[in-house]
Design a protein around this motif. Structure first.
Motif, PDB file in Angstrom:
ATOM      1  N   ASN A 238      -8.741 -19.423 -28.867  1.00  9.90           N
ATOM      2  CA  ASN A 238     -10.064 -19.112 -29.431  1.00  9.90           C
ATOM      3  C   ASN A 238     -10.932 -18.384 -28.410  1.00  9.90           C
ATOM      4  OD1 ASN A 238      -9.363 -20.338 -31.827  1.00  9.90           O
ATOM      5  ND2 ASN A 238     -10.222 -22.329 -31.242  1.00  9.90           N
ATOM      6  N   GLN A 239     -10.883 -18.838 -27.161  1.00 11.42           N
ATOM      7  CA  GLN A 239     -11.667 -18.168 -26.117  1.00 11.42           C
ATOM      8  C   GLN A 239     -11.191 -16.729 -25.908  1.00 11.42           C
ATOM      9  OE1 GLN A 239     -11.223 -20.702 -22.697  1.00 11.42           O
ATOM     10  NE2 GLN A 239     -12.718 -22.225 -23.432  1.00 11.42           N
ATOM     11  N   ALA A 240      -9.871 -16.503 -25.990  1.00 15.60           N
ATOM     12  CA  ALA A 240      -9.347 -15.147 -25.826  1.00 15.60           C
ATOM     13  C   ALA A 240      -9.818 -14.246 -26.955  1.00 15.60           C
ATOM     14  CB  ALA A 240      -7.827 -15.198 -25.778  1.00 15.60           C
ATOM     15  N   LYS A 241      -9.834 -14.779 -28.203  1.00 15.01           N
ATOM     16  CA  LYS A 241     -10.313 -13.980 -29.330  1.00 15.01           C
ATOM     17  C   LYS A 241     -11.786 -13.634 -29.180  1.00 15.01           C
ATOM     18  CE  LYS A 241      -7.038 -15.653 -32.803  1.00 15.01           C
ATOM     19  NZ  LYS A 241      -6.893 -16.388 -34.088  1.00 15.01           N
ATOM     20  N   THR A 247     -15.593  -7.609 -26.098  1.00 12.95           N
ATOM     21  CA  THR A 247     -15.204  -6.337 -25.475  1.00 12.95           C
ATOM     22  C   THR A 247     -15.276  -5.183 -26.457  1.00 12.95           C
ATOM     23  OG1 THR A 247     -13.716  -7.554 -23.996  1.00 12.95           O
ATOM     24  CG2 THR A 247     -13.372  -5.159 -24.198  1.00 12.95           C
ATOM     25  N   LYS A 248     -14.845  -5.399 -27.717  1.00 19.12           N
ATOM     26  CA  LYS A 248     -14.892  -4.347 -28.721  1.00 19.12           C
ATOM     27  C   LYS A 248     -16.321  -3.998 -29.065  1.00 19.12           C
ATOM     28  CE  LYS A 248     -10.451  -5.291 -30.956  1.00 19.12           C
ATOM     29  NZ  LYS A 248      -9.761  -5.707 -32.196  1.00 19.12           N
ATOM     30  N   ASP A 249     -17.207  -4.974 -29.122  1.00 22.53           N
ATOM     31  CA  ASP A 249     -18.605  -4.724 -29.457  1.00 22.53           C
ATOM     32  C   ASP A 249     -19.271  -3.854 -28.394  1.00 22.53           C
ATOM     33  OD1 ASP A 249     -18.328  -6.192 -31.738  1.00 22.53           O
ATOM     34  OD2 ASP A 249     -19.140  -8.042 -30.879  1.00 22.53           O
ATOM     35  N   LYS A 250     -18.866  -4.037 -27.166  1.00 15.44           N
ATOM     36  CA  LYS A 250     -19.423  -3.227 -26.095  1.00 15.44           C
ATOM     37  C   LYS A 250     -18.903  -1.795 -26.162  1.00 15.44           C
ATOM     38  CE  LYS A 250     -20.157  -7.052 -22.886  1.00 15.44           C
ATOM     39  NZ  LYS A 250     -19.797  -7.617 -21.584  1.00 15.44           N
TER      40      LYS A 250
END
Length: 250
Positions: A238-241, A247-250
């Protein structure tokens, strides 16, 4: 002509006379009385003395063994084995005439019980059906176990070899004991493992069903550990997701 007190002139010191003397002096009667009385203490199904005398094969086997053992110790070579064989046929319990059985021993039900030639069973032992007190090979001399006083041997247990089982030991059903066991221990498993050294004076000898299950405890411990690891893996996933989404939002 002077006669003896029993009215027999110069009675011979024969085997029959010796047997009668032993019977009257309590050599047979005292152990048999203990064997008889212990049944009412150990078996809740024992309701009256007639039922115990006529319907308890464990008592019959021990009574016949005591007579066979008496003959065996006096060098009689055939009849003790014959008595043992007849007892096995009648009761399903095989006790070699050479075995030493203490007083107050109770063989409950007893079908399939085998006690070897050099076995020694202490006073007030409780033996369930299918038990073997046997040897491990063709060695000579003392080759069968010595069982202490107040020992409980559960159904189907095998105690093999010239080993010492201490007093108040409890052997779980189906166990195979191959090594010495000190006093006040509980043994379970194949091969038998000592799981406790603490005496439990408040535990009834009949409550051998309350012995701990070592294998089940280990399996439960492994399952608990697996569940903990799965939860940790799920948390890490869950933490990795979450990190990937940030990261994608940035």
């Amino acid at each position: 002509m002077q006669q003896s007190l029993d009215g027999i002139e110069n009675p011979p010191d024969s085997t029959h006379t010796s047997l009668v003397k032993n019977l009257l002096s309590g050599v047979f009667l005292e152990p048999l009385l203990s064997d008889f009385l212990i049944i009412f203490e150990r078996d809740p199904a024992a309701r009256n003395w007639l039922e115990v005398i006529f319907c308890y094969p464990g008592l019959h086997a021990i009574c016949l063994h005591r007579f066979a053992h008496w003959l065996h110790r006096r060098g009689v070579v055939f009849f003790p084995r014959l008595i043992s064989h007849l007892a096995r046929f009648l009761t399903g319990i095989e006790i070699h005439p050479g075995a030493v059985i203490g007083k107050g021993v109770f063989i409950d039900h007893g079908m399939g019980v085998v006690i070897g030639e050099t076995a020694i069973v202490g006073d007030y032992a409780l033996i369930y059906q299918g038990v073997t007190l046997g040897g491990t090979g063709k060695e000579s001399g003392k080759r069968h176990p010595t069982v202490g006083n107040h020992v409980v041997v559960g159904s189907g247990a095998k105690v093999l070899g010239n080993i010492q089982i201490g007093d108040r030991v409890r052997i779980g059903a189906g166990s195979v004991v191959l090594r010495d066991v000190p006093d006040d221990c509980t043994v379970v498993g194949i091969p038998g493992r000592i799981i406790t050294h603490k005496p439990k004076t408040n535990l009834s000898p009949l409550e051998h069903g309350k012995l701990p299950d070592v294998e089940a405890d280990v399996i439960r411990s492994l399952l608990t550990r697996i569940e903990q690891l799965e939860q940790k893996l799920q948390t890490l996933a869950n933490q990795a997701k979450e990190s990937e989404l940030l990261t994608k939002d940035k």
